[in-house]
Design a protein around this motif. Structure first.
Motif, PDB file in Angstrom:
ATOM      1  N   SER A  35       0.845  -1.192   0.000  1.00 31.23           N
ATOM      2  CA  SER A  35       0.000   0.000   0.000  1.00 31.23           C
ATOM      3  C   SER A  35       0.880   1.241   0.000  1.00 31.23           C
ATOM      4  CB  SER A  35      -0.888   0.006   1.252  1.00 31.23           C
ATOM      5  OG  SER A  35      -1.501   1.266   1.421  1.00 31.23           O
ATOM      6  N   SER A  83       2.563   1.062   3.714  1.00 30.86           N
ATOM      7  CA  SER A  83       2.128   0.239   4.821  1.00 30.86           C
ATOM      8  C   SER A  83       2.090  -1.216   4.397  1.00 30.86           C
ATOM      9  CB  SER A  83       0.768   0.692   5.349  1.00 30.86           C
ATOM     10  OG  SER A  83      -0.206   0.661   4.346  1.00 30.86           O
ATOM     11  N   GLY A 120      -5.377  -4.487   4.829  1.00 25.46           N
ATOM     12  CA  GLY A 120      -6.083  -4.138   6.051  1.00 25.46           C
ATOM     13  C   GLY A 120      -6.492  -2.691   6.101  1.00 25.46           C
ATOM     14  N   VAL A 121      -7.008  -2.318   7.246  1.00 25.99           N
ATOM     15  CA  VAL A 121      -7.456  -0.964   7.500  1.00 25.99           C
ATOM     16  C   VAL A 121      -6.652  -0.411   8.657  1.00 25.99           C
ATOM     17  CG1 VAL A 121      -9.404   0.472   8.194  1.00 25.99           C
ATOM     18  CG2 VAL A 121      -9.779  -1.515   6.720  1.00 25.99           C
ATOM     19  N   GLY A 122      -6.277   0.844   8.515  1.00 26.03           N
ATOM     20  CA  GLY A 122      -5.586   1.480   9.622  1.00 26.03           C
ATOM     21  C   GLY A 122      -4.219   0.913   9.916  1.00 26.03           C
ATOM     22  N   GLU A 123      -3.577   0.375   8.928  1.00 30.67           N
ATOM     23  CA  GLU A 123      -2.230  -0.159   9.141  1.00 30.67           C
ATOM     24  C   GLU A 123      -1.251   0.981   9.381  1.00 30.67           C
ATOM     25  OE1 GLU A 123      -2.848  -3.972   6.150  1.00 30.67           O
ATOM     26  OE2 GLU A 123      -1.763  -2.207   5.503  1.00 30.67           O
ATOM     27  N   THR A 124      -0.207   0.692  10.096  1.00 27.13           N
ATOM     28  CA  THR A 124       0.803   1.711  10.359  1.00 27.13           C
ATOM     29  C   THR A 124       1.447   2.140   9.051  1.00 27.13           C
ATOM     30  OG1 THR A 124       1.259   0.857  12.552  1.00 27.13           O
ATOM     31  CG2 THR A 124       2.957   2.224  11.527  1.00 27.13           C
ATOM     32  N   GLN A 125       1.532   3.438   8.858  1.00 32.73           N
ATOM     33  CA  GLN A 125       2.147   3.964   7.648  1.00 32.73           C
ATOM     34  C   GLN A 125       3.506   4.565   7.970  1.00 32.73           C
ATOM     35  OE1 GLN A 125      -0.450   5.998   4.758  1.00 32.73           O
ATOM     36  NE2 GLN A 125      -2.070   5.672   6.246  1.00 32.73           N
TER      37      GLN A 125
END
Lengths: 115, 115
Positions: A31, A94, A99-104
């Motif tokens: 991502s 990321s 997924g959602v809200g993964e650490t960037q």
């Protein structure tokens, strides 16, 4: 692991020109997101790519576009540059999960000046 | 409207003093919550994040943050500030629904540290 890299780091263009910025994510990350940072508007989300598909887009005009390649590297393009496009453009990558809200993890940015 | 608010634009503290940076969000469901730091001319570095579970989150560089659902807040704290902590701090959220990895940032708090 190498971090997120962005090229070029600095760029000067004139109004009406177009520009392409490049981002190489952390190895294994699929991502890539792009953000614009200006003193007046702060940090604003441009778009996100995952597995070569744009899956989220911010509120920017169509002059702003992007793409992602099969190796996850991403480019963003701004056509018909305006003075207001002068900004720091940040890329973030990321993890490999969808997924959602993964650490960037952010790159150092490309500073664009439009004259 | 969905938003992230950092009420303090600029904060000055003395070295060794404690620090608390405020962040409030306005979303229907608890989003994913992040704190990032940006040094001059640099990209963003993740300090800590909250997804679920323990409401007190420990991060890097001695920072911690507490999630309070009743106050829709996610305040960042450090017991003793060092001169190297001078930077800009951003609170950010990823909406729980449809956000993927779209970070929505607050306006930032610029921290100055007096010796």
């Amino acid at each position: 692991k190498a971090g997120v890299t962005q090229t070029p780091r600095y760029l000067i263009k004139t109004r009406g020109q177009q520009v392409t910025l490049s981002c190489s994510p952390i190895s294994g990350h699929r991502s890539v997101s792009w953000y614009q940072q200006t003193p007046g508007q702060g940090l604003q989300f441009l778009f996100e790519y995952f597995s070569e598909t744009q899956r989220n887009k911010g509120n920017f005009p169509g002059r702003f576009s992007g793409r992602q390649f099969s190796n996850s590297r991403s480019e963003m393009n701004v056509s018909t540059l305006e003075l207001g496009d002068s900004a720091l453009y940040l890329c973030a990558s990321s993890g490999a999960r969808n997924g959602v809200g993964e650490t960037q993890y952010f790159g150092p940015g490309t500073r664009l000046l439009v004259l | 409207a969905q938003s992230v608010t950092q009420p303090d634009i600029h904060i000055t503290v003395s070295e060794g003093a404690s620090l608390e940076l405020r962040c409030n969000y306005s979303y229907g469901a608890t989003p994913y919550l992040f704190w990032y730091v940006q040094s001059p001319g640099q990209g963003l570095q993740l300090l800590l994040k909250y997804f679920s579970g323990d409401t007190l989150v420990q991060g890097i560089k001695g920072f911690e943050a507490e999630f309070k659902r009743s106050q829709s807040s996610f305040n960042l704290r450090k017991p003793s500030v060092h001169w190297s902590d001078a930077a800009e701090y951003f609170c950010a959220v990823v909406p729980f629904s449809g956000g993927y990895n779209k970070l929505i940032f607050g306006a930032g708090t610029r921290l100055a540290v007096h010796p």
